[in-house]
Design an enzyme around this catalytic site. Sequence first.
Site, PDB file in Angstrom:
ATOM      1  N   ASP A 351      47.868 -27.796  63.407  1.00  0.00           N
ATOM      2  CA  ASP A 351      48.562 -26.972  64.414  1.00  0.00           C
ATOM      3  C   ASP A 351      48.608 -27.645  65.788  1.00  0.00           C
ATOM      4  OD1 ASP A 351      48.701 -25.237  62.327  1.00  0.00           O
ATOM      5  OD2 ASP A 351      47.741 -23.554  63.329  1.00  0.00           O
ATOM      6  N   ASP A 372      50.566 -28.533  59.104  1.00  0.00           N
ATOM      7  CA  ASP A 372      51.449 -27.646  59.872  1.00  0.00           C
ATOM      8  C   ASP A 372      51.465 -28.028  61.347  1.00  0.00           C
ATOM      9  OD1 ASP A 372      51.539 -26.321  57.416  1.00  0.00           O
ATOM     10  OD2 ASP A 372      50.057 -24.825  58.020  1.00  0.00           O
ATOM     11  N   ARG A 430      56.630 -26.367  55.004  1.00  0.00           N
ATOM     12  CA  ARG A 430      56.389 -25.263  54.079  1.00  0.00           C
ATOM     13  C   ARG A 430      56.643 -23.955  54.826  1.00  0.00           C
ATOM     14  NH1 ARG A 430      49.857 -24.631  53.120  1.00  0.00           N
ATOM     15  NH2 ARG A 430      49.160 -24.905  55.281  1.00  0.00           N
TER      16      ARG A 430
END
Length: 525
Positions: A351, A372, A430
């Site tokens: 992140d 991510d 994703r």
Amino acid sequence: MATTSSSLPNYKFRINLKFFLILNLLYLHTLVFAHSSNSKFSKFSRHTNSDSSSSSSNEGFLGSVQRSLDNALLAHSLAFNLTLSHRTAQTLLLDPVNDCLELLDDTLDMLSRIVIKPKNNDNDDVHTWLSAALTNQETCKQSLSEKSSFNKEGTTMDSVARDLTGLLTNSLDMFVSGMQKHPSRSSRVIGGRKLLSDDHEFPTWLSSSDRRLLEASVEELRPHAVVAADGSGTHMSVAEALASLAGGSGRSVIRLTAGTYKENLNIPTKQKNVMLVGDGKGKTVIVGSRSNRGGYSTYQTATVAAMGDGFIARDITFVNNAGPSAEQAVALRVGSDRSVVYRCSIDGYQDTLYTHSKRQFYRETDIYGTVDFIFGNSAVVFQSCNIASRKGSSEQNYVTAQGRSDPNQNTGISIHNCRITGSTRTYLGRPWKQYSRTVVMQSFLDGSIHSSGWSPWSGGFALKSLFYGEFRNSGPGSSVSGRVNWPGYHPALTLTEAQGFTVAGFIDGNSWLPSSGVAFVSGLL
């Protein structure tokens, strides 16, 4: 219940504060109602004289936004009261209700602009603000779910947040339905408008003065504050420089001289048009180490957070050095509308970059991470950036996790003319939320990109409702022959579809980026 003498001052303080909040809430409601009762909805209402049914729908839309605003005011009052029980700075910082309070400040700012000054608003603006307000509620609920130590307050706040989410969803649906019934009133339809010329180096939302600032040498800048750790500037910390800025609508420039600044910075909604200028990648560095594992919500982990509209960063490295095992640990979080990040480096693991909400543009910026590491629910374009996955605690990495939760939101991630490389097996993205939307166009993909390209989040979640696409990419990882066969995946976007995700087509960049001075390509290469 009897009150001891030691607690009496605090008790009186709370009574007086609640009384003040009630009066303030009544005043705000009266102010908003007075303005909104005589207002019409910008371009959405400019053709209503000859269309009574359209006029009725306009009034219905404004009434819907007014109800959302009323509910947001009540939610803000509740959140403020709930945080009173957490008086110390550290406890307040860790309180997820405080996340909701900050996000509600932002929501109130946006909804008020829709209702109070509708004639000043472009339809792209309204669409962006409603989308962002809904994102704010999703973030509030996420923070509450991450911090189980605040169960009582969280349960109360979560219920209010869900009510507001329902109202905002209805307002957004009414707006989009109105645009679909009257497409001529929409100032921009993705993929449906002729692109402007490609001779701009930055999108047009940026004023000529902002453009000069982005192109100017350090010697040419006339900053409002200069930060230098050795004491040679006006301030020794970035936080002090931000606190010194006077209010107003003009651009505020802070120069950060070369050095490492160990700070966590927050530029709130009310602090607009802040520009941070460093001495270059790796020379001016802002470092933090907050993480989810360290007790913070994901929203709170950001080393630098910018919510005030018009944020610009140039020639700075943003770092979260919590490490590969710290779970969520954000280096930079941006919820600023019409924001620009230029020639920067954003360095973390999981992140790394939280592109939280609204319209954003990144140019010639390096982004490093693992899981991510580009996520959020803004309408964002990355152009001429280096995006690199690094070795972490997992055997595989995911470049993006886009968080579009409603099909009417104008949000998504567009990666255009970038380099995507990695040191371990990497997926392009994703689906974090149901309507996740990400495209990769005219970019170089190295051999670290898995042949399937994209990864599911959990089972079949969102595979039919997401929108993932690729367009004319190059490099050893660009072949689409082995890609996923999901209903929502588009291995070869059409020319019209691809144009819809360019600077001009996706973030209306020709209307605001040129004034920033940042180089950009308006359309496709």
